[in-house]
Scaffold this motif. Sequence first.
Motif, mmCIF file in Angstrom:
data_model
loop_
_atom_site.group_PDB
_atom_site.id
_atom_site.type_symbol
_atom_site.label_atom_id
_atom_site.label_comp_id
_atom_site.label_asym_id
_atom_site.label_seq_id
_atom_site.Cartn_x
_atom_site.Cartn_y
_atom_site.Cartn_z
ATOM 1 N N SER A 22 1.027 -1.280 0.066
ATOM 2 C CA SER A 22 0.096 0.045 -0.110
ATOM 3 C C SER A 22 0.712 1.190 -0.097
ATOM 4 N N LEU A 23 2.007 1.267 0.742
ATOM 5 C CA LEU A 23 2.859 2.419 0.805
ATOM 6 C C LEU A 23 3.505 2.617 -0.537
ATOM 7 N N ILE A 24 3.844 1.415 -1.101
ATOM 8 C CA ILE A 24 4.474 1.780 -2.528
ATOM 9 C C ILE A 24 3.734 2.234 -3.424
ATOM 10 N N PHE A 25 2.404 1.777 -3.641
ATOM 11 C CA PHE A 25 1.440 2.220 -4.439
ATOM 12 C C PHE A 25 1.061 3.719 -4.140
ATOM 13 N N ALA A 26 0.886 3.981 -2.929
ATOM 14 C CA ALA A 26 0.635 5.428 -2.813
ATOM 15 C C ALA A 26 1.764 6.229 -3.098
ATOM 16 N N LEU A 27 2.971 5.996 -2.961
ATOM 17 C CA LEU A 27 4.194 6.642 -3.400
ATOM 18 C C LEU A 27 4.097 6.858 -4.999
ATOM 19 N N VAL A 28 3.801 5.614 -5.712
ATOM 20 C CA VAL A 28 3.997 5.901 -6.953
ATOM 21 C C VAL A 28 2.818 6.740 -7.514
ATOM 22 N N VAL A 29 1.579 6.821 -6.979
ATOM 23 C CA VAL A 29 0.411 7.320 -7.160
ATOM 24 C C VAL A 29 0.653 8.975 -7.062
ATOM 25 N N GLY A 30 1.290 9.126 -5.852
ATOM 26 C CA GLY A 30 1.678 10.245 -5.407
ATOM 27 C C GLY A 30 2.650 11.158 -6.398
ATOM 28 N N ASP A 68 1.207 11.951 -9.463
ATOM 29 C CA ASP A 68 0.379 13.245 -9.489
ATOM 30 C C ASP A 68 1.229 14.370 -9.475
ATOM 31 N N PHE A 69 2.257 14.375 -8.881
ATOM 32 C CA PHE A 69 3.190 15.533 -8.725
ATOM 33 C C PHE A 69 3.721 15.785 -10.159
ATOM 34 N N GLY A 70 3.890 14.531 -10.945
ATOM 35 C CA GLY A 70 4.790 14.671 -12.282
ATOM 36 C C GLY A 70 3.708 15.539 -13.172
ATOM 37 N N PHE A 71 2.216 14.952 -13.224
ATOM 38 C CA PHE A 71 1.393 15.457 -13.995
ATOM 39 C C PHE A 71 1.163 16.968 -13.678
#
Length: 63
Positions: free
Chosen positions: A38-46, A49-52
């Motif tokens: 869950s933490l890895i998934f949250a970091l990837v999505v974050g 989001d930051f990149g976009f």
Amino acid sequence: MSNIRTYINDTVEEMKERVSWPTYAELQRSSVLVLIGSLIFALVVGAMDFGFDSILTWFYNQF
């Protein structure tokens, strides 16, 4: 009413006799894996989001 009682009794029996419950150690390992995933998934999505957000902010500032 008899059908409901039979259903409940059968359900309790199946949960006690036929279901294989994990041990406490297995449960801990699984919980840790879910937490890490869950933490890895949250970091990837974050990061996405930051990149976009950065790309779109740059793009909109061009006009």
